[in-house]
Motif scaffolding. Structure first.
Motif, short mmCIF file in Angstrom:
data_model
loop_
_atom_site.label_atom_id
_atom_site.label_comp_id
_atom_site.label_asym_id
_atom_site.label_seq_id
_atom_site.Cartn_x
_atom_site.Cartn_y
_atom_site.Cartn_z
N GLN A 1 20.63 15.45 -11.18
CA GLN A 1 20.89 14.89 -9.85
C GLN A 1 21.68 15.86 -9.00
O GLN A 1 21.36 16.10 -7.84
CB GLN A 1 21.68 13.58 -9.99
N ARG A 2 22.70 16.45 -9.61
CA ARG A 2 23.56 17.37 -8.88
C ARG A 2 22.77 18.58 -8.40
O ARG A 2 22.88 19.01 -7.25
CB ARG A 2 24.72 17.81 -9.76
N SER A 3 21.97 19.09 -9.30
CA SER A 3 21.18 20.28 -9.00
C SER A 3 20.20 20.02 -7.85
O SER A 3 20.10 20.81 -6.91
CB SER A 3 20.43 20.68 -10.26
N LEU A 4 19.52 18.87 -7.93
CA LEU A 4 18.53 18.56 -6.92
C LEU A 4 19.18 18.34 -5.55
O LEU A 4 18.67 18.81 -4.52
CB LEU A 4 17.73 17.30 -7.31
N GLU B 1 9.82 21.12 -7.48
CA GLU B 1 11.27 21.24 -7.68
C GLU B 1 11.64 21.16 -9.16
O GLU B 1 12.62 21.75 -9.58
CB GLU B 1 11.99 20.13 -6.90
N ILE B 2 10.83 20.39 -9.91
CA ILE B 2 11.11 20.28 -11.34
C ILE B 2 9.87 20.75 -12.11
O ILE B 2 8.78 20.24 -11.88
CB ILE B 2 11.42 18.82 -11.73
N LEU B 3 10.06 21.73 -12.98
CA LEU B 3 8.96 22.23 -13.78
C LEU B 3 9.20 21.87 -15.24
O LEU B 3 10.23 22.22 -15.81
CB LEU B 3 8.84 23.75 -13.62
N ILE B 4 8.21 21.15 -15.81
CA ILE B 4 8.33 20.74 -17.20
C ILE B 4 7.35 21.58 -18.01
O ILE B 4 6.19 21.69 -17.61
CB ILE B 4 7.97 19.25 -17.37
N ILE C 1 14.76 22.99 -11.09
CA ILE C 1 15.06 22.68 -12.49
C ILE C 1 13.87 23.05 -13.39
O ILE C 1 12.73 22.83 -13.01
CB ILE C 1 15.34 21.17 -12.66
N ILE C 2 14.17 23.61 -14.56
CA ILE C 2 13.14 23.80 -15.58
C ILE C 2 13.52 22.95 -16.79
O ILE C 2 14.66 23.02 -17.27
CB ILE C 2 13.02 25.28 -16.00
#
Length: 669
Positions: A349-352, A471-474, A358-359
């Motif tokens: 949450q903080r990062s976003l 924004e988020i890579l899984i 985020i990875i």
DNA sequence: AGCACGCCGACT
DNA sequence: GTCGGCGTGCTC
């Protein structure tokens, strides 16, 4: 008039020998010829291995003449020398060894001419000033190249310390000496950046690309460009080590610790060995580059076999990311059985909200990785491979990750008929779903073998992430390697235990390397990044060392275990495979071989394990059993020699059991 | 691996 | 007699 010794192109083990022929031509070792052989009328291909031979007296009257010489194709003397060495070392045939050095198939010169990197644009990198550490590395390597010293450098540089720039400078110096260069990378698909940089520096003409995914025509053309001297730089995956270059001055193995450098098919060679052998003949230099050298390589550096060069400072001086270990047992106790620990969720949450990307890393594809029956406990396994099937939601099927076969999702347990089927073990597909639920306003994507089946798709997903559209890579391993994104503020390792629990003596080493590498994806820009590693065994020494970026601490502990358990680098593990259509013959032969070795009074022959069935083998109507020898260092050649002898006797007796030797195999269970 | 030689049974 | 089955053994 003279005599030459030839290897005849023939698949049989019976003819794996040198044959003497007469010729009035002046043939060099490596020449390819046509000769009459046996009773057949068709001419056979032969490879000149020795020249100026004095024929053995018992051959009188048998010797025939070389009929033709191939005008287009030939090997260098160093190539046949290395092939002969490979035969001894890996227990393979001359022909299998020779094929490594030749373009894929004769006659493949047909088809349209195509250059693999025709429209690749060179990337002209502005040459920053080198750091002190880089300058020193370049100086030491350059000196060795100039003085023709046979040296192997282990270049241990933290992620972001600028190893690639050291490679570039070393290549330049080698070319200036009039010598050629081989650059090896673990996986060519992820190597675009290096190729572009090479093209930018040295021009397209100088570079040839070698890897197994080129078409036959492409491989043939690239091979010829190297053989003819048109291109002096070869870049490729492990088969690139066989590049037909004359006067090799430098071989670079990037990410030397990667397991893809070990061939898993015959010939089962080790890239670093073949490279060292080739350089031995040419007085060349090798660079083994890694942030996390393999335990074997680092021990060699400690013993002075390799020369260690360390680069501990990052190029942009950004500190390495802060790594936090989260104990998932405590999460469970606190009632959280989800995949995100509260710490990770909070940091996400903080990062976003700070606008950072985020990875998330998880080393398991699919939706659910373990399917079993709640009432009888039966686990769904692939009937052929015996490996747990993985449920893939999008495909709506159970898939075997080993052989790729698909099976329908069972409604009832095939063993007891119960309807209570349990889907356990989360894979990346499920994580993507959970992330989309938890963070619906932040676009996410998944990068694994299911979403990206080829290089273009991988690149597409990466570009989208690089541009910030994702924004988020899984992802799986694919996200661990070589990605260089500036804006990644957080990396989450969801389950570090996955690789730790693989029953292989290298599992701690792999885990340390993996965590260190994924962690290296964070904070490559100006700001320090953060990494959260979730584990049920957070006290594991490899994880703790990785969290502190402390390679030495990891190595100190791991080397003690290797010594105690007699694993590499203190031994070589020799796996001998016995394959036969009759299971009893495979078991018998394996048992006889083990007993024979013990009687042969070889050093420490009591360390022979097995015979046991080979768990990795999938054969339709044949069986495979193996024995495993923990061979003390320095006795490897002796053991291989004995095994070859044993096999030769079997071949002569016409036993229907095939023997394959694999030293330090790629996977061990 | 090929390929020929050879030593047996059933055919014009 | 001889055509052809494939078991055996050699290839510089």
């Amino acid at each position: 008039m003279g005599y030459v010794d030839l290897v005849i192109e023939n698949k049989s083990r019976h003819t794996d020998d040198l044959f003497t022929y007469q010729t009035d031509r002046d043939l060099a070792p490596g020449t390819i010829v046509k000769v009459p052989f046996g009773r057949g009328k068709a001419l056979k291909t032969g490879y000149v291995f020795r020249t100026g031979v004095t024929p053995a007296p018992e051959l009188a009257g048998k010797i025939r003449s070389v009929a033709e010489v191939d005008p287009d194709l030939s090997m260098t003397e160093e190539m046949v020398e290395t092939a002969a060495w490979m035969r001894q070392r890996y227990g393979i045939t001359y022909v299998d060894a020779v094929h490594c050095f030749l373009p894929p198939k004769r006659g493949s010169a047909r088809g349209k001419k195509k250059e693999p990197y025709k429209d690749a644009v060179g990337e002209i990198q502005e040459i920053h000033r080198l750091t002190e550490e880089q300058q020193q590395a370049v100086r030491r390597i350059g000196d060795a190249v100039r003085k023709r010293e046979r040296k192997i450098f282990l270049l241990k540089g933290v992620t972001g310390s600028g190893k690639t720039e050291v490679y570039m400078q070393a290549i330049r110096r080698t070319l200036e000496e009039g010598r050629s260069v081989i650059i090896l990378v673990p996986e060519i698909a992820l190597t675009d950046q290096i190729i572009r940089r090479l093209i930018g520096r040295f021009g397209k003409q100088e570079i040839a690309v070698l890897h197994s995914r080129l078409t036959l025509r492409e491989r043939y053309d690239e091979w010829n460009r190297l053989r003819s001297g048109e291109a002096r730089i070869a870049i490729g995956a492990r088969i690139g080590v066989f590049a037909p270059l004359p006067h090799i001055g430098l071989i670079i193995m990037d990410e030397e610790h990667e397991s893809t450098y070990k061939s898993d098919q015959t010939p089962k060679y080790e890239t670093v060995d073949v490279a060292a052998k080739r350089l031995m003949a040419e007085n060349g230099v090798m660079i083994l580059g890694s942030a996390t050298p393999s335990v074997v390589s680092y021990q060699r550096a400690k013993e002075g076999i390799y020369e260690l060069i360390e680069m501990n400072r990052r190029y942009n001086a950004t500190p390495l990311p802060e790594v936090e270990l989260v104990d998932m047992r405590e999460e469970l106790r606190a009632g959280n059985n989800g995949i995100f620990s509260s710490r990770l969720y909070q940091e996400m949450q903080r990062s976003l909200s700070a606008g950072k990307q985020i990875i998330l890393f998880l080393n398991r594809r699919g939706y659910a990785t373990f399917i079993s029956c709640r009432s009888c406990g039966e686990a769904m396994k692939c009937p052929e491979c015996g490996i747990s099937l993985v449920y893939h939601k999008r495909e709506n099927a159970l898939i075997c990750h080993y052989c790729g076969k698909k099976f329908p999702v069972p409604r009832v347990c095939p063993a007891c008929g119960s309807r209570e089927i349990r889907f356990a073990g989360r894979g990346t597909e499920q994580i993507e779903e959970l992330v989309k639920q938890a963070f619906p306003d932040h676009p996410s994507a998944r990068l694994d073998l299911d979403t990206a089946k080829n290089t273009r798709e991988i690149r597409k997903l990466m570009t989208s992430f690089a541009k910030g559209r994702t924004e988020i890579l899984i992802g799986t391993q694919l996200v661990a390697k070589g990605l260089d994104f500036r804006n990644v503020g957080l990396v989450g390792v969801l389950a570090a235990d996955v690789s730790l629990n693989i029953p292989d003596y290298r599992s701690a080493e792999r885990t340390f390397q993996l965590v260190t590498q994924v962690a290296g994806r964070a904070g490559r820009g100006e700001e320090q990044g953060r990494v959260i590693v979730q584990s049920y065994t957070p006290d594991n020494f490899a994880l703790r060392a990785a969290a502190r970026h402390d390679y030495e601490a990891f190595f100190r502990e791991e080397i003690l275990i290797r010594k105690l358990m007699q694993y590499p680098p203190f031994t070589d593990l020799i796996q001998v495979l016995f394959t036969s259509e009759e299971e009893s013959l495979a078991v018998d032969t394996a048992g006889r071989c083990a007993a024979w070795l013990e009687k042969a009074k070889l050093p420490n022959a009591r360390r022979i394990l097995g015979p046991k069935p080979d768990p990795n083998f999938k054969g339709q109507n044949s069986y495979r059993h193996d024995i495993l020898i923990k061979c003390p260092r320095g006795n490897r050649n002796q053991y291989i020699y004995y095994l070859r002898y044993f096999r030769q006797k079997l071949v002569e007796a016409g036993t229907a059991c095939q023997i394959t030797i694999d030293v330090n195999p790629y996977s061990m269970v």
